[in-house]
Scaffold this motif. Structure first.
Motif, PDB file in Angstrom:
ATOM      1  N   ALA A 223      46.633  27.759  32.811  1.00  0.00           N
ATOM      2  CA  ALA A 223      45.765  28.873  33.194  1.00  0.00           C
ATOM      3  C   ALA A 223      45.774  28.974  34.707  1.00  0.00           C
ATOM      4  CB  ALA A 223      44.341  28.667  32.672  1.00  0.00           C
ATOM      5  N   ASP A 224      45.294  30.084  35.243  1.00  0.00           N
ATOM      6  CA  ASP A 224      45.264  30.265  36.690  1.00  0.00           C
ATOM      7  C   ASP A 224      44.279  29.305  37.339  1.00  0.00           C
ATOM      8  OD1 ASP A 224      47.135  32.373  36.817  1.00  0.00           O
ATOM      9  OD2 ASP A 224      45.603  33.811  36.206  1.00  0.00           O
ATOM     10  N   ASP A 225      44.662  28.785  38.499  1.00  0.00           N
ATOM     11  CA  ASP A 225      43.755  28.012  39.331  1.00  0.00           C
ATOM     12  C   ASP A 225      44.146  28.222  40.785  1.00  0.00           C
ATOM     13  OD1 ASP A 225      46.123  26.643  39.426  1.00  0.00           O
ATOM     14  OD2 ASP A 225      45.296  24.678  38.974  1.00  0.00           O
ATOM     15  N   PHE A 226      43.332  27.699  41.699  1.00  0.00           N
ATOM     16  CA  PHE A 226      43.627  27.832  43.122  1.00  0.00           C
ATOM     17  C   PHE A 226      44.783  26.901  43.463  1.00  0.00           C
ATOM     18  CE2 PHE A 226      43.174  26.980  47.623  1.00  0.00           C
ATOM     19  CZ  PHE A 226      42.886  28.232  48.144  1.00  0.00           C
ATOM     20  N   TYR A 227      45.938  27.469  43.818  1.00  0.00           N
ATOM     21  CA  TYR A 227      47.143  26.682  44.057  1.00  0.00           C
ATOM     22  C   TYR A 227      47.075  25.972  45.402  1.00  0.00           C
ATOM     23  CZ  TYR A 227      50.070  28.185  40.116  1.00  0.00           C
ATOM     24  OH  TYR A 227      50.614  28.372  38.873  1.00  0.00           O
ATOM     25  N   SER A 228      47.257  24.643  45.353  1.00  0.00           N
ATOM     26  CA  SER A 228      47.362  23.875  46.588  1.00  0.00           C
ATOM     27  C   SER A 228      48.814  23.647  46.986  1.00  0.00           C
ATOM     28  CB  SER A 228      46.674  22.514  46.423  1.00  0.00           C
ATOM     29  OG  SER A 228      45.306  22.667  46.167  1.00  0.00           O
ATOM     30  N   VAL A 229      49.730  23.718  46.014  1.00  0.00           N
ATOM     31  CA  VAL A 229      51.158  23.514  46.258  1.00  0.00           C
ATOM     32  C   VAL A 229      51.936  24.582  45.512  1.00  0.00           C
ATOM     33  CG1 VAL A 229      50.900  21.029  46.571  1.00  0.00           C
ATOM     34  CG2 VAL A 229      51.376  21.939  44.302  1.00  0.00           C
ATOM     35  N   GLY A 230      53.169  24.815  45.953  1.00  0.00           N
ATOM     36  CA  GLY A 230      54.041  25.752  45.253  1.00  0.00           C
ATOM     37  C   GLY A 230      53.659  27.198  45.471  1.00  0.00           C
ATOM     38  N   ALA A 231      54.315  28.082  44.712  1.00  0.00           N
ATOM     39  CA  ALA A 231      54.099  29.516  44.832  1.00  0.00           C
ATOM     40  C   ALA A 231      52.886  29.932  44.013  1.00  0.00           C
ATOM     41  CB  ALA A 231      55.334  30.280  44.363  1.00  0.00           C
TER      42      ALA A 231
ATOM     43  N   GLY B 209      24.766  37.576  43.562  1.00  0.00           N
ATOM     44  CA  GLY B 209      25.300  36.905  42.397  1.00  0.00           C
ATOM     45  C   GLY B 209      26.623  37.431  41.903  1.00  0.00           C
ATOM     46  N   LEU B 210      27.137  38.509  42.488  1.00  0.00           N
ATOM     47  CA  LEU B 210      28.407  39.108  42.083  1.00  0.00           C
ATOM     48  C   LEU B 210      29.479  38.802  43.123  1.00  0.00           C
ATOM     49  CD1 LEU B 210      29.958  40.994  40.115  1.00  0.00           C
ATOM     50  CD2 LEU B 210      29.288  42.891  41.610  1.00  0.00           C
ATOM     51  N   THR B 211      30.638  38.306  42.668  1.00  0.00           N
ATOM     52  CA  THR B 211      31.764  38.012  43.547  1.00  0.00           C
ATOM     53  C   THR B 211      33.003  38.704  43.016  1.00  0.00           C
ATOM     54  OG1 THR B 211      30.869  35.822  44.111  1.00  0.00           O
ATOM     55  CG2 THR B 211      33.207  36.202  44.539  1.00  0.00           C
ATOM     56  N   VAL B 212      33.699  39.401  43.889  1.00  0.00           N
ATOM     57  CA  VAL B 212      34.988  40.012  43.576  1.00  0.00           C
ATOM     58  C   VAL B 212      36.019  39.370  44.497  1.00  0.00           C
ATOM     59  CG1 VAL B 212      36.328  42.141  43.456  1.00  0.00           C
ATOM     60  CG2 VAL B 212      33.893  42.173  42.879  1.00  0.00           C
ATOM     61  N   ALA B 213      37.086  38.828  43.925  1.00  0.00           N
ATOM     62  CA  ALA B 213      38.065  38.092  44.728  1.00  0.00           C
ATOM     63  C   ALA B 213      39.482  38.513  44.363  1.00  0.00           C
ATOM     64  CB  ALA B 213      37.902  36.591  44.515  1.00  0.00           C
ATOM     65  N   ALA B 214      40.410  38.280  45.303  1.00  0.00           N
ATOM     66  CA  ALA B 214      41.814  38.618  45.100  1.00  0.00           C
ATOM     67  C   ALA B 214      42.684  37.613  45.836  1.00  0.00           C
ATOM     68  CB  ALA B 214      42.105  40.034  45.599  1.00  0.00           C
ATOM     69  N   GLY B 215      43.936  37.509  45.378  1.00  0.00           N
ATOM     70  CA  GLY B 215      44.886  36.605  46.030  1.00  0.00           C
ATOM     71  C   GLY B 215      45.074  35.350  45.200  1.00  0.00           C
ATOM     72  N   ASN B 216      44.929  34.209  45.852  1.00  0.00           N
ATOM     73  CA  ASN B 216      45.086  32.897  45.221  1.00  0.00           C
ATOM     74  C   ASN B 216      43.770  32.541  44.522  1.00  0.00           C
ATOM     75  OD1 ASN B 216      45.868  30.322  44.512  1.00  0.00           O
ATOM     76  ND2 ASN B 216      46.162  29.597  46.600  1.00  0.00           N
ATOM     77  N   ILE B 217      43.541  33.105  43.342  1.00  0.00           N
ATOM     78  CA  ILE B 217      42.235  33.073  42.696  1.00  0.00           C
ATOM     79  C   ILE B 217      41.909  31.710  42.085  1.00  0.00           C
ATOM     80  CG2 ILE B 217      42.219  35.548  42.255  1.00  0.00           C
ATOM     81  CD1 ILE B 217      43.065  34.934  39.375  1.00  0.00           C
ATOM     82  N   LEU B 218      40.625  31.513  41.760  1.00  0.00           N
ATOM     83  CA  LEU B 218      40.175  30.286  41.110  1.00  0.00           C
ATOM     84  C   LEU B 218      40.560  30.255  39.636  1.00  0.00           C
ATOM     85  CD1 LEU B 218      36.582  30.081  42.621  1.00  0.00           C
ATOM     86  CD2 LEU B 218      38.676  29.032  43.493  1.00  0.00           C
ATOM     87  N   GLY B 219      40.489  31.419  38.959  1.00  0.00           N
ATOM     88  CA  GLY B 219      40.820  31.505  37.540  1.00  0.00           C
ATOM     89  C   GLY B 219      39.619  31.246  36.649  1.00  0.00           C
ATOM     90  N   ALA B 220      39.453  32.068  35.619  1.00  0.00           N
ATOM     91  CA  ALA B 220      38.285  31.973  34.750  1.00  0.00           C
ATOM     92  C   ALA B 220      38.268  30.686  33.940  1.00  0.00           C
ATOM     93  CB  ALA B 220      38.240  33.182  33.820  1.00  0.00           C
ATOM     94  N   ILE B 221      39.407  30.291  33.366  1.00  0.00           N
ATOM     95  CA  ILE B 221      39.450  29.097  32.529  1.00  0.00           C
ATOM     96  C   ILE B 221      39.283  27.832  33.367  1.00  0.00           C
ATOM     97  CG2 ILE B 221      40.861  27.732  30.949  1.00  0.00           C
ATOM     98  CD1 ILE B 221      39.897  30.320  29.709  1.00  0.00           C
ATOM     99  N   ASP B 222      39.998  27.735  34.481  1.00  0.00           N
ATOM    100  CA  ASP B 222      39.956  26.525  35.290  1.00  0.00           C
ATOM    101  C   ASP B 222      38.601  26.305  35.945  1.00  0.00           C
ATOM    102  OD1 ASP B 222      41.873  24.358  36.230  1.00  0.00           O
ATOM    103  OD2 ASP B 222      41.004  24.996  38.148  1.00  0.00           O
TER     104      ASP B 222
ATOM    105  N   LEU C 152      50.314  26.128  55.135  1.00  0.00           N
ATOM    106  CA  LEU C 152      49.180  26.780  54.503  1.00  0.00           C
ATOM    107  C   LEU C 152      49.607  27.453  53.205  1.00  0.00           C
ATOM    108  CD1 LEU C 152      47.412  28.440  57.562  1.00  0.00           C
ATOM    109  CD2 LEU C 152      46.726  26.372  56.356  1.00  0.00           C
ATOM    110  N   ARG C 153      48.742  27.343  52.187  1.00  0.00           N
ATOM    111  CA  ARG C 153      48.972  28.029  50.928  1.00  0.00           C
ATOM    112  C   ARG C 153      48.429  29.455  51.014  1.00  0.00           C
ATOM    113  NH1 ARG C 153      53.023  26.499  49.063  1.00  0.00           N
ATOM    114  NH2 ARG C 153      53.236  26.028  51.263  1.00  0.00           N
ATOM    115  N   ALA C 154      48.708  30.249  49.986  1.00  0.00           N
ATOM    116  CA  ALA C 154      48.215  31.623  49.946  1.00  0.00           C
ATOM    117  C   ALA C 154      46.693  31.642  49.983  1.00  0.00           C
ATOM    118  CB  ALA C 154      48.718  32.323  48.684  1.00  0.00           C
ATOM    119  N   ALA C 155      46.119  32.710  50.537  1.00  0.00           N
ATOM    120  CA  ALA C 155      44.674  32.806  50.729  1.00  0.00           C
ATOM    121  C   ALA C 155      43.978  33.436  49.535  1.00  0.00           C
ATOM    122  CB  ALA C 155      44.364  33.623  51.982  1.00  0.00           C
ATOM    123  N   ARG C 156      42.725  33.064  49.361  1.00  0.00           N
ATOM    124  CA  ARG C 156      41.822  33.742  48.422  1.00  0.00           C
ATOM    125  C   ARG C 156      40.830  34.557  49.248  1.00  0.00           C
ATOM    126  NH1 ARG C 156      36.521  32.460  46.095  1.00  0.00           N
ATOM    127  NH2 ARG C 156      36.303  33.475  44.051  1.00  0.00           N
TER     128      ARG C 156
END
Length: 319
Positions: free
Chosen positions: A150-158, A111-124, A100-104
């Motif tokens: 840019a940041d994205d939701f990581y499926s592999v790696g750290a 309409g408002l979402t606040v998230a932390a962890g393995n984030i989706l990323g604004a650019i991606d 399993l990868r890190a969680a989001r």
């Protein structure tokens, strides 16, 4: 009395279960892929010290499983989390992510979402960033002008640890994100990004900006997309922190009731290998998707990636 207590306990447990939800989703894909002069490393990347020669034509496959858990509080706020398991294979037999990868984690309301962890990323997460992707595997996704800088939701790696805030209205959306570096990793500087998009009269305009000290990271992205006759057309522009420009023109269109074609042309001023060797600045590709029902589709494509030919063909099924 014991029966009453047991019945009350069961009722409370059932009520808790009704408020919570766990879902499994994902996809599987398998087929053949051609990579001109292909090499693969044990880290899954080409152009690194542990590369080994591989057959130009080989079997490719991926299994991706998303696990989503959500619950809704009494005040109407939805809390949730996602983790992902993924296994990839290529000519070198590499399995990318058997665990399993890190969680989001996120909280969402009105309409408002606040998230932390393995984030989706604004650019991606910008709309139409991936428009024009071809083939079963994306064939390198050279059409994506952010170049994954840019940041994205990581499926592999750290995964980098981050936070993000997303607000979505009927016609507008704003997405801001920030992440801490991966200790000791290349490009380990922090990232802060913001992106906004608007939809009107069948067209979408999106702008994104990222502050990062790492040269290859993207700094600015602009996308315009809309319907032109029977086709969807997008034009994307990006500039990285080293000042290199990149442009991408992508088109997709239905050519039959169950068949869509995709194509793109990409110009990348800063195209280089991982070891810094300059590549051809032009890339282009064409592909198709044919729906065969039940969430399954036949997919294939061919692309010239900065002078190197790739092609694939296979089946992808969602579940």
């Amino acid at each position: 009395m014991k029966k009453v207590l047991f019945a009350t306990t069961a009722l409370i447990a059932t009520a808790g279960m009704a408020a919570a939800d766990v879902k499994l989703s994902g996809y599987g894909r398998f087929g053949i892929i051609y990579n001109e002069g292909a090499t693969y490393g044990r880290d899954g990347l080409a152009g690194t010290a542990d590369d080994v020669a591989a057959d130009d034509t080989s079997i490719t496959s991926r299994f991706r499983l998303n696990i989503d858990g959500t619950t809704t509080a009494d005040n109407g706020v939805t809390f949730g989390a996602r983790v992902r398991m993924e296994g990839d294979s290529n000519a070198a037999g590499f399995t990318a992510s058997p665990t399993l990868r890190a969680a989001r984690f996120y909280a969402m309301s009105s309409g408002l979402t606040v998230a932390a962890g393995n984030i989706l990323g604004a650019i991606d997460s910008m709309p139409y960033l991936y428009h024009g992707s071809v083939g079963l595997t994306g064939l390198g996704y050279v059409n994506v002008v952010s170049d994954y800088g840019a940041d994205d939701f990581y499926s592999v790696g750290a995964a980098r640890t981050g936070m993000e805030v997303i607000y979505e209205a009927d016609m507008y959306s704003v997405h801001a994100s920030y992440s801490d570096p991966v200790t000791g990793a290349v490009g380990s500087q922090s990232r802060a990004a913001i992106a906004a998009s608007a939809n009107f009269s069948g067209y979408t305009i999106a702008l994104g900006y990222q502050d990062s000290e790492y040269g290859p990271d993207v700094e600015f992205v602009a996308i315009v997309a809309g319907e032109v006759g029977p086709a969807t057309v997008s034009l994307a522009y990006a500039q990285d922190h080293a000042g290199n420009d990149q442009y991408n023109l992508a088109v997709s269109a239905d050519v039959a009731a169950a068949t869509e074609i995709q194509a793109y042309y990409n110009y990348d001023e800063g195209a280089v290998t991982l070891t810094g060797v300059a590549l051809d600045e032009d890339s282009y590709g064409v592909g198709f998707t044919h729906d065969i029902g039940g969430g399954a589709s036949l997919r294939g494509g061919v692309a010239s990636l900065n002078g190197t030919t790739r092609a694939d063909l296979g089946v992808l099924f969602n579940f």
